[in-house]
Design a protein around this motif. Structure first.
Motif, PDB file in Angstrom:
ATOM      1  N   LEU A 276       0.637  -1.160   0.000  1.00 34.07           N
ATOM      2  CA  LEU A 276      -0.179  -0.063  -0.025  1.00 34.07           C
ATOM      3  C   LEU A 276       0.738   1.405  -0.037  1.00 34.07           C
ATOM      4  N   GLY A 277       2.188   1.137  -0.113  1.00 28.03           N
ATOM      5  CA  GLY A 277       2.979   2.178  -0.267  1.00 28.03           C
ATOM      6  C   GLY A 277       4.008   2.765   0.778  1.00 28.03           C
ATOM      7  N   LEU A 278       3.571   1.985   2.029  1.00 27.86           N
ATOM      8  CA  LEU A 278       4.693   2.150   3.144  1.00 27.86           C
ATOM      9  C   LEU A 278       5.794   1.443   3.105  1.00 27.86           C
ATOM     10  N   THR A 279       6.728   1.938   2.271  1.00 28.96           N
ATOM     11  CA  THR A 279       8.131   1.047   2.054  1.00 28.96           C
ATOM     12  C   THR A 279       9.174   1.237   2.873  1.00 28.96           C
ATOM     13  N   GLY A 280       9.009   2.280   3.728  1.00 25.53           N
ATOM     14  CA  GLY A 280      10.032   2.759   4.726  1.00 25.53           C
ATOM     15  C   GLY A 280      11.387   3.120   3.775  1.00 25.53           C
ATOM     16  N   ALA A 281      11.313   3.579   2.556  1.00 26.65           N
ATOM     17  CA  ALA A 281      12.514   3.890   1.665  1.00 26.65           C
ATOM     18  C   ALA A 281      12.859   5.374   2.347  1.00 26.65           C
ATOM     19  N   HIS A 301       8.500  10.245   7.655  1.00 27.57           N
ATOM     20  CA  HIS A 301       7.703   9.087   6.952  1.00 27.57           C
ATOM     21  C   HIS A 301       8.136   7.526   6.917  1.00 27.57           C
ATOM     22  N   ALA A 302       9.621   7.686   6.631  1.00 26.00           N
ATOM     23  CA  ALA A 302      10.187   6.477   6.345  1.00 26.00           C
ATOM     24  C   ALA A 302      10.447   5.711   7.858  1.00 26.00           C
ATOM     25  N   GLY A 303      10.648   6.790   8.852  1.00 28.47           N
ATOM     26  CA  GLY A 303      10.706   5.993  10.255  1.00 28.47           C
ATOM     27  C   GLY A 303       9.427   5.497  10.693  1.00 28.47           C
ATOM     28  N   GLU A 304       8.421   6.357  10.489  1.00 29.56           N
ATOM     29  CA  GLU A 304       7.282   5.525  10.941  1.00 29.56           C
ATOM     30  C   GLU A 304       6.719   4.312  10.171  1.00 29.56           C
ATOM     31  N   ASP A 305       6.977   4.238   8.825  1.00 28.80           N
ATOM     32  CA  ASP A 305       7.013   3.138   7.914  1.00 28.80           C
ATOM     33  C   ASP A 305       7.777   1.766   8.689  1.00 28.80           C
ATOM     34  N   ALA A 306       8.841   2.295   8.917  1.00 25.07           N
ATOM     35  CA  ALA A 306       9.688   1.048   9.295  1.00 25.07           C
ATOM     36  C   ALA A 306       9.138   0.352  10.613  1.00 25.07           C
TER      37      ALA A 306
END
Length: 337
Positions: A276-281, A301-306
């Motif tokens: 769904l797009g939460l790649t953490g990249a 956003h990357a940290g939250e996705d991770a």
């Protein structure tokens, strides 16, 4: 030790969590006692909003689209999804929060209720709800499988009667006990609770998100646990803590199919959210020079996705997704990552 009564775990959990002075009836919020995906980041709600858009498209953009949050707590998920949804979709959206605890002030157009709607079309999500549906605990003793009785004031246990015929049938199919000392949590009430969701869903998608296990990997001694103030505590069903157990979502899936589900998938939160797009990249470093503010936002956003997709944490949740008369959204059928 003075024991005033011995009761089955299902009775004790019902009183401790939802009785007159129960943990959740007092207005306790899960976020006060353990970290949930909803409160970890609004990015979780952004992923739900993307699924809602897919469901809306599959339904042909109905004039009314229901979004039902089961076990809504403070209503944070609905609030965040509403903030993410496109204006045109938001105008047709009918958000419903199902919650037994007293509800806070929130968006005026959110409907709060203590039970499931009789019928709805759209998306239902139950994030860490089934793990709080009370159930019985059984153990194989030298005298056979017995329903465990518990002292609500101390958590002490002793063997009680044989399980009912219905519980024995569920255990034989989903959680057979072979060795003395083996324990199981009888998930039949959770199957019934999930089946009720699917029966009320006219068309759309229902998702249950929980720590779970399958028949091939049941924990031999069960998963019953207590939580209070961010720490694991003994599962004493006296109303002082959350009492929970992991969910046999494979069994719930079969019950959902009996209730009319036309497509089913079991996947991990990590796989679903990444699709769904939460790649953490991490954002490219040159963005820091071109647009420092955008770089900082993307880094957050990357940290939250991770965190949301960490396989040893929130990413280890299992998603049970079942649709009724629409295809499953493509991100939910993505291969494991």
């Amino acid at each position: 030790m003075l024991v005033t009564e011995w009761v089955p775990w299902r009775t004790a959990m019902e009183r401790a969590l939802y009785g007159e002075r129960g943990f959740y009836r007092r207005g306790e919020r899960p976020s006060d006692h353990f970290r949930t995906s909803v409160h970890a980041s609004p990015r979780f709600a952004a992923a739900v909003a993307r699924l809602l858009t897919d469901v809306d498209t599959s339904l042909g953009h109905p004039s009314r689209l229901d979004l039902v949050d089961i076990g809504a707590g403070s209503g944070a998920l609905l609030t965040n999804v509403l903030a993410c949804a496109a204006p045109e979709l938001r105008a047709r959206l009918r958000p419903t929060a199902v919650e037994i605890a007293p509800h806070p002030a929130g968006p005026a157009h959110v409907t709060w209720r203590r039970d499931l709607p009789d019928s709805f079309t759209g998306l239902a999500i139950a994030n860490e709800w089934l793990d709080n549906v009370p159930l019985d605990v059984v153990e194989r003793t030298p005298d056979g499988v017995r329903t465990m009785l518990v002292d609500p004031s101390s958590g002490a246990e002793r063997p009680g009667p044989e399980p009912s015929a219905e519980d024995r049938a569920w255990l034989d199919r989903w959680w057979p006990l072979t060795e003395p000392g083996d324990r199981a949590e009888v998930g039949r009430p959770r199957c019934a609770a999930w089946g009720a969701v699917l029966r009320r869903l006219s068309r759309g998608l229902a998702i249950a998100v929980d720590y779970a296990h399958t028949r091939a990997s049941r924990p031999p001694y069960g998963t019953l646990a207590g939580y209070r103030d961010g720490a694991t505590v003994p599962a004493v069903p006296d109303g002082s803590c959350d009492v929970t157990a992991h969910v046999a979502l494979d069994a719930c899936a079969v019950e959902g199919e009996r209730a009319g589900a036309t497509a089913t998938v079991l996947t991990t939160q990590r796989t679903a959210l990444r699709a769904l797009g939460l790649t953490g990249a991490r954002p490219p470093v040159d963005l820091a020079h071109r647009d420092p503010r955008a770089y900082v936002a993307a880094l957050c956003h990357a940290g939250e996705d991770a965190e949301l997709t960490d396989p040893s944490g929130l990413g280890g949740f299992t998603w049970l997704a079942q649709s009724k008369h629409i295809p499953l959204p493509a991100p939910l059928t993505a291969p494991p990552t």
